[in-house]
Scaffold this motif. Structure first.
Motif, PDB file in Angstrom:
ATOM      1  N   LEU A  31      -7.000  -1.924   6.158  1.00  0.00           N
ATOM      2  CA  LEU A  31      -6.059  -0.090   6.113  1.00  0.00           C
ATOM      3  C   LEU A  31      -7.624  -0.288   5.404  1.00  0.00           C
ATOM      4  CD1 LEU A  31      -4.111   1.281   5.955  1.00  0.00           C
ATOM      5  CD2 LEU A  31      -3.351   0.394   4.172  1.00  0.00           C
TER       6      LEU A  31
ATOM      7  N   GLU B  71       1.142  -1.298   0.137  1.00  0.00           N
ATOM      8  CA  GLU B  71      -0.490  -0.292  -0.168  1.00  0.00           C
ATOM      9  C   GLU B  71       0.949   1.217   0.276  1.00  0.00           C
ATOM     10  OE1 GLU B  71      -3.183  -0.231  -0.964  1.00  0.00           O
ATOM     11  OE2 GLU B  71      -3.526  -2.329  -0.069  1.00  0.00           O
TER      12      GLU B  71
ATOM     13  N   ASP C  92      -7.838   3.706   4.539  1.00  0.00           N
ATOM     14  CA  ASP C  92      -7.075   4.222   4.327  1.00  0.00           C
ATOM     15  C   ASP C  92      -5.968   4.879   5.329  1.00  0.00           C
ATOM     16  OD1 ASP C  92      -6.692   2.505   2.373  1.00  0.00           O
ATOM     17  OD2 ASP C  92      -7.849   4.616   0.766  1.00  0.00           O
TER      18      ASP C  92
ATOM     19  N   ARG D  16      -4.869  -6.039   4.486  1.00  0.00           N
ATOM     20  CA  ARG D  16      -4.943  -5.037   3.377  1.00  0.00           C
ATOM     21  C   ARG D  16      -6.757  -4.218   3.405  1.00  0.00           C
ATOM     22  NH1 ARG D  16      -2.979  -6.138  -2.675  1.00  0.00           N
ATOM     23  NH2 ARG D  16      -4.335  -3.956  -2.749  1.00  0.00           N
TER      24      ARG D  16
ATOM     25  N   PHE E 171      -5.582   2.672  11.215  1.00  0.00           N
ATOM     26  CA  PHE E 171      -5.100   1.371  11.333  1.00  0.00           C
ATOM     27  C   PHE E 171      -3.998   0.028  11.692  1.00  0.00           C
ATOM     28  CE2 PHE E 171      -1.935  -1.603   8.020  1.00  0.00           C
ATOM     29  CZ  PHE E 171      -2.498  -2.750   7.899  1.00  0.00           C
TER      30      PHE E 171
ATOM     31  N   PHE F  94      -3.548   5.346   7.952  1.00  0.00           N
ATOM     32  CA  PHE F  94      -2.178   4.829   8.217  1.00  0.00           C
ATOM     33  C   PHE F  94      -2.663   4.922  10.044  1.00  0.00           C
ATOM     34  CE2 PHE F  94      -1.441   4.479   4.127  1.00  0.00           C
ATOM     35  CZ  PHE F  94      -0.872   3.329   3.527  1.00  0.00           C
TER      36      PHE F  94
END
Length: 356
Positions: free
Chosen positions: A316, A205, A321, A313, A326, A323
């Motif tokens: 995330l 990513e 998205d 993934r 996540f 981080f």
């Protein structure tokens, strides 16, 4: 073989450990790492000097930019990592030994102070690795030794960038940096597949965002091709490991010769299918270019880096998205018992659809 990474914490005290083999192993690890640290030269000074080639200068400029991107965009804890450069006299920094029983897919685990247990053992000396490999082979294990382009000390040391990085293409070098820095975020004792799959997810990513920012469409296309190759190889390996797992559960009821023949047939089919696929690839695939043979150790190593990647993934993606969010979710997941972690990641994987 794809470029590998290794978590390799060297803040280990030799005193108090029993056995000449144990002391010898830690001694080579500490000596090897300290030699690497002492050989480092500041990246900034090398960039501004006239002592390196234009090609290396260009790579080091990329290292510096990628490190800032990792901190600012991926919010990875870089600390002082990758601020020094070391020129190696070999293409790998260490080699990893993987050893798996003849009728099992569970690798042998080596346990260390502080670090816990890992499904591989790293050596700065190929001969040392080969000596231990020979001992495992005598005991009937499947084994594999692979060159490692980089390892992480989990933030205990300021890991240097070295020629194992800079010999790679720029996008693979950057991806490797993201992978190693990801190990500073989360590390679970005794769960190599969790640790490596998480770092591989951050690598993929992070590289997507980096290449988008760079506007490097050619490199992005190469990265997409590698991802497609990885996904195709995952499918082949998963089919083979399912068949092997079913076979190995019958080992108490089948003659030894029949076990070995059926194992050989499954691995031969996997090898033939992989080589037929990779024959048309422009880049070496995850299991290398036209490998001559495969065994339990090859499959165990491959799965450590890929087993839960799609689950991470998807996690995330579930965090928009973002981080930092996540990483917090991964930290919460890491606190759960192993069987709950596996179920959660498998459930996440089932929802994942490729979007790159």
């Amino acid at each position: 073989m794809r470029q590998l990474s290794q978590i390799y914490l060297l803040l280990l005290l030799v005193s108090g450990l029993n056995g000449c083999t144990t002391i010898g192993y830690y001694s080579q690890a500490i000596d090897g790492h300290m030699s690497l640290m002492l050989a480092g030269e500041p990246v900034d000074e090398l960039i501004s000097s006239n002592t390196v080639s234009p090609e290396l200068q260009r790579k080091l400029l990329t290292v510096r930019r990628a490190r800032l991107f990792a901190v600012d965009t991926l919010e990875l804890p870089a600390g002082g990592a990758f601020t020094d450069y070391v020129e190696l006299d070999r293409p790998w920094v260490v080699v990893n030994l993987i050893a798996v029983p003849e009728f099992s897919l569970e690798p042998h685990r080596w346990c260390y102070p502080v670090l816990g247990c890992q499904a591989y053992r790293g050596y700065f000396s190929l001969k040392d690795a080969q000596r231990e490999q020979a001992a495992f082979r005598e005991d009937g294990y499947d084994t594999f030794i692979g060159g490692v382009s980089a390892y992480s000390t989990l933030g205990w040391f300021d890991d240097p960038v070295h020629s194992g990085f800079t010999r790679l293409s720029e996008e693979r070098m950057v991806a490797l940096m993201f992978h190693e820095l990801a190990h500073r975020v989360i590390y679970i004792d005794d769960d190599t597949a969790f640790n490596e799959s998480f770092a591989t997810a951050v690598e993929l990513e992070g590289l997507r965002l980096w290449l988008t920012l760079e506007g490097n469409s050619a490199a992005f296309q190469r990265a997409l091709e590698r991802l497609q190759q990885r996904d195709q190889t995952v499918a082949l390996v998963q089919k083979a490991t399912n068949e092997l797992a079913q076979l190995y559960r019958q080992q108490e009821n089948l003659p030894l010769q029949q076990l070995r023949q059926r194992k050989s047939d499954i691995l031969t089919t996997l090898l033939r299918s992989y080589n037929q696929l990779s024959e048309h690839w422009n880049q070496p695939g995850p299991l290398g270019r036209s490998p001559a043979a495969l065994n339990n150790a090859n499959l165990a190593l491959f799965q450590q880096y890929n087993q839960y990647v799609t689950g991470f993934r998807q996690l995330l993606r579930d965090n928009g998205d973002n981080f930092p969010a996540f990483y917090r979710s991964v930290a919460k997941l890491s606190e759960k018992p192993a069987d709950e972690r596996i179920r959660a990641l498998n459930t996440l994987s089932e929802r994942f659809e490729e979007y790159l």
